[in-house]
Structure formats: structure tokens, C-alpha cells
Write a protein that holds these residues in place. Structure first.
Motif, PDB file in Angstrom:
ATOM      1  N   TYR A 213     -88.855  22.597 -71.538  1.00 30.12           N
ATOM      2  CA  TYR A 213     -87.650  21.955 -71.011  1.00 30.12           C
ATOM      3  C   TYR A 213     -87.795  20.435 -70.978  1.00 30.12           C
ATOM      4  O   TYR A 213     -86.885  19.706 -71.375  1.00 30.12           O
ATOM      5  N   VAL A 214     -88.924  19.956 -70.489  1.00 33.95           N
ATOM      6  CA  VAL A 214     -89.128  18.510 -70.373  1.00 33.95           C
ATOM      7  C   VAL A 214     -89.143  17.866 -71.758  1.00 33.95           C
ATOM      8  O   VAL A 214     -88.552  16.801 -71.960  1.00 33.95           O
ATOM      9  N   GLN A 215     -89.763  18.525 -72.716  1.00 36.59           N
ATOM     10  CA  GLN A 215     -89.787  18.009 -74.096  1.00 36.59           C
ATOM     11  C   GLN A 215     -88.358  17.907 -74.637  1.00 36.59           C
ATOM     12  O   GLN A 215     -87.974  16.910 -75.236  1.00 36.59           O
ATOM     13  N   GLN A 216     -87.549  18.947 -74.409  1.00 33.16           N
ATOM     14  CA  GLN A 216     -86.162  18.949 -74.879  1.00 33.16           C
ATOM     15  C   GLN A 216     -85.337  17.866 -74.185  1.00 33.16           C
ATOM     16  O   GLN A 216     -84.527  17.184 -74.830  1.00 33.16           O
ATOM     17  N   LEU A 217     -85.527  17.701 -72.882  1.00 34.42           N
ATOM     18  CA  LEU A 217     -84.779  16.693 -72.142  1.00 34.42           C
ATOM     19  C   LEU A 217     -85.197  15.283 -72.555  1.00 34.42           C
ATOM     20  O   LEU A 217     -84.352  14.387 -72.658  1.00 34.42           O
TER      21      LEU A 217
END
Length: 145
Positions: free
Chosen positions: A121-125
Motif C-alpha cells: 500500500y505504501v509503495q502504491q501511495l
């Protein structure tokens, strides 16, 4: 249980997407949908990202964008920058700080996912945050219920 959807859009596009989501319709276009969290958890991520890139103390509070949707919030520029920096920021030779931020976010109270999912999630955000600069008059938005 609710969810948060985070996406890049112009103001007008964000209002259209929010209207569709308010009606329960699927919205077109790239976004990161995270089940089981609200805008509060997104703000927590902003705080963690800011601390990681040595920008603690900035305003990471999401703001109401328009009175037509109380579920649509704008991500402040400081948070967008902190998230984008997670992709390249190195902490004194220890490598990328994205893993540390993702692990810390997963450890917050009542988070519905583990560190591995959090990292994704953090990578995508962070990738979405970098897209903000590539799109004219765009911002990062959060819609949550």
C-alpha cells in the motif's frame, strides 16, 4: 467495515469521482483502495512518512475539499511530498525508508493488514504522490467511508 480510496485528480475530476463513490458506483481510473481504514489512518501514514524524511511537524491533516461530499478530502502538499520522497529517501546508508514506514504503519492500533500488505500500500501511495507532479493542476485525494 469501510474503506479509503486514494487517487490523483484535478479538483473537478475529484468531485466527479466522489459523486460516483457516494452513489456506490465504481469509479474509473487509477486508485488505491484500502479496506478497513478511514482518513484517520491515512493521516497517520502522513505523520510517519514526514518523520521518516525528516519533515516532522508539517501539516499532515486532510482537509475537506468541497461541501458537496464530506467523504472527499484533500491531501496537503507536505504529505504528498513526504510520500513521494519515500521512494528515494535513504537514511544514512540504511537504504530506503519505505519499509520502515510501512512496518510502523502496520503496527498502528487496529490496522487491518500486516507489514507485507502495508508495504504494498505504501509503495502504491508513494507512486501516486509522484504522479501528482506529472499532472497539471492535480492533487492527491482521499475518499473514505
Amino acid at each position: 467495515m469501510g474503506f479509503a480510496e486514494i487517487f490523483v485528480a484535478t479538483h473537478a475530476e475529484a468531485l466527479k469521482r466522489a459523486a460516483a463513490l457516494d452513489r456506490g458506483a465504481e469509479a474509473a481510473g487509477p486508485a488505491v483502495r484500502i479496506n478497513g481504514i478511514t482518513d484517520f489512518e491515512v493521516e497517520q501514514l502522513g505523520d510517519l512518512a514526514g518523520q521518516a524524511v525528516h519533515a516532522a511537524g508539517a501539516d499532515y491533516e486532510l482537509a475537506l475539499v468541497d461541501v458537496t461530499s464530506d467523504a472527499l478530502l484533500g491531501v496537503p502538499e507536505a504529505m504528498v511530498k513526504a510520500l513521494a520522497e519515500l521512494l528515494t529517501y535513504e537514511n544514512e546508508g540504511d537504504g530506503n525508508v519505505l519499509d520502515d514506514v510501512a512496518a510502523a504503519w502496520a503496527e498502528q492500533d487496529d490496522m487491518p493488514f500486516d507489514a507485507a500488505a502495508s508495504r504494498q500500500y505504501v509503495q502504491q501511495l508513494a507512486a501516486l504522490a509522484t504522479d501528482v507532479e506529472k499532472t497539471d493542476r492535480a492533487g492527491l485525494y482521499v475518499w473514505s467511508v
